[in-house]
Design a protein around this motif. Structure first.
Motif, PDB file in Angstrom:
ATOM      1  N   TYR A  35      47.549  23.446  40.096  1.00  0.00           N
ATOM      2  CA  TYR A  35      47.617  24.542  39.131  1.00  0.00           C
ATOM      3  C   TYR A  35      46.231  24.888  38.579  1.00  0.00           C
ATOM      4  CZ  TYR A  35      48.606  27.333  35.035  1.00  0.00           C
ATOM      5  OH  TYR A  35      48.602  28.340  34.111  1.00  0.00           O
ATOM      6  N   GLY A  36      45.487  23.902  38.101  1.00  0.00           N
ATOM      7  CA  GLY A  36      44.178  24.157  37.485  1.00  0.00           C
ATOM      8  C   GLY A  36      43.218  24.885  38.412  1.00  0.00           C
ATOM      9  N   PRO A  37      42.923  24.343  39.604  1.00  0.00           N
ATOM     10  CA  PRO A  37      41.997  25.044  40.499  1.00  0.00           C
ATOM     11  C   PRO A  37      42.480  26.444  40.873  1.00  0.00           C
ATOM     12  CG  PRO A  37      42.255  22.773  41.214  1.00  0.00           C
ATOM     13  CD  PRO A  37      43.265  23.002  40.117  1.00  0.00           C
ATOM     14  N   LEU A  38      43.781  26.613  41.071  1.00  0.00           N
ATOM     15  CA  LEU A  38      44.279  27.926  41.466  1.00  0.00           C
ATOM     16  C   LEU A  38      44.200  28.937  40.328  1.00  0.00           C
ATOM     17  CD1 LEU A  38      47.328  26.872  43.650  1.00  0.00           C
ATOM     18  CD2 LEU A  38      45.156  27.853  44.434  1.00  0.00           C
ATOM     19  N   VAL A  39      44.588  28.533  39.120  1.00  0.00           N
ATOM     20  CA  VAL A  39      44.561  29.476  38.004  1.00  0.00           C
ATOM     21  C   VAL A  39      43.116  29.785  37.604  1.00  0.00           C
ATOM     22  CG1 VAL A  39      44.716  27.910  36.001  1.00  0.00           C
ATOM     23  CG2 VAL A  39      45.871  30.122  35.937  1.00  0.00           C
ATOM     24  N   ASP A  40      42.207  28.810  37.735  1.00  0.00           N
ATOM     25  CA  ASP A  40      40.806  29.042  37.383  1.00  0.00           C
ATOM     26  C   ASP A  40      40.068  29.858  38.436  1.00  0.00           C
ATOM     27  OD1 ASP A  40      41.118  27.640  35.022  1.00  0.00           O
ATOM     28  OD2 ASP A  40      40.452  25.745  35.890  1.00  0.00           O
ATOM     29  N   SER A  41      40.590  29.917  39.637  1.00  0.00           N
ATOM     30  CA  SER A  41      39.982  30.752  40.680  1.00  0.00           C
ATOM     31  C   SER A  41      40.622  32.132  40.733  1.00  0.00           C
ATOM     32  CB  SER A  41      40.107  30.066  42.041  1.00  0.00           C
ATOM     33  OG  SER A  41      41.465  29.996  42.446  1.00  0.00           O
ATOM     34  N   GLY A  42      41.637  32.353  39.901  1.00  0.00           N
ATOM     35  CA  GLY A  42      42.310  33.648  39.877  1.00  0.00           C
ATOM     36  C   GLY A  42      43.253  33.871  41.043  1.00  0.00           C
ATOM     37  N   SER A  43      43.686  32.808  41.683  1.00  0.00           N
ATOM     38  CA  SER A  43      44.586  32.898  42.842  1.00  0.00           C
ATOM     39  C   SER A  43      46.024  33.106  42.366  1.00  0.00           C
ATOM     40  CB  SER A  43      44.464  31.628  43.691  1.00  0.00           C
ATOM     41  OG  SER A  43      43.132  31.436  44.110  1.00  0.00           O
TER      42      SER A  43
END
Length: 169
Positions: A35-43
């Motif tokens: 969740y963190g990497p995806l939401v922070d990359s705007g995915s």
């Protein structure tokens, strides 16, 4: 000899059950960690794909119902502003309980923002994830988050470790 065969079959079945539970817990842990990497990359689409089609993400009175609303949150001006300024969502290890095709994961998250050359914690949140196994694997049916700011429901949410526990209101 038949007794040994039965004992071996029971042991093998127990081992398979233990392995399945560990694999389920690992899949759920990876889903939450993504969740963190995806939401922070705007995915946005990949974030929304972690939820069931009709899944809910509810945090402090704001409820997103269905994948389209989760995509809208990630692509919205507020979240995009955080990404542009620098942000990180950290999700700590979750306590995961699996019961058949249903699971609950409970843990903490931090949202860190870059602000004036420094990194500051914007919020610390208690999270309770309800998940269901389906044809595509584990998906979130409901994520409930409460900021850990002294209100009573936040620690209650953390204490609700098993699938039958009532979520904080």
């Amino acid at each position: 000899m038949a007794e040994e065969s039965t004992d071996l079959a029971e042991r093998l079945a127990a081992l398979e059950e233990r392995l399945r539970r560990l694999e389920d817990q690992q899949e759920i842990a990876r889903l939450i960690a993504s969740y963190g990497p995806l939401v922070d990359s705007g995915s946005a689409e990949a974030v929304a794909d972690r939820w069931e089609v009709d899944g809910t993400y509810e945090v402090d009175g704001w409820s997103m119902n269905g994948r389209a609303e989760i995509v809208a949150m990630v692509t919205g001006a507020t979240h995009q502003g955080w990404i542009e300024g620098g942000c990180a969502h950290f999700l700590g290890p979750a306590h995961i309980t699996v019961e058949g095709d249903e699971a609950v994961a409970v843990g903490h998250s931090l949202m860190v923002l870059h602000n004036g050359g420094e990194f500051v914690v914007r919020r610390a949140t208690a999270n309770r994830w309800r998940l269901r196994r389906g044809p595509a694997g584990w998906r979130v049916t409901r994520r409930t988050g409460r900021v850990l700011d002294g209100r009573e429901e936040s620690p209650r949410l953390l204490a609700a470790l098993d699938p039958g526990a009532v979520e904080a209101e």
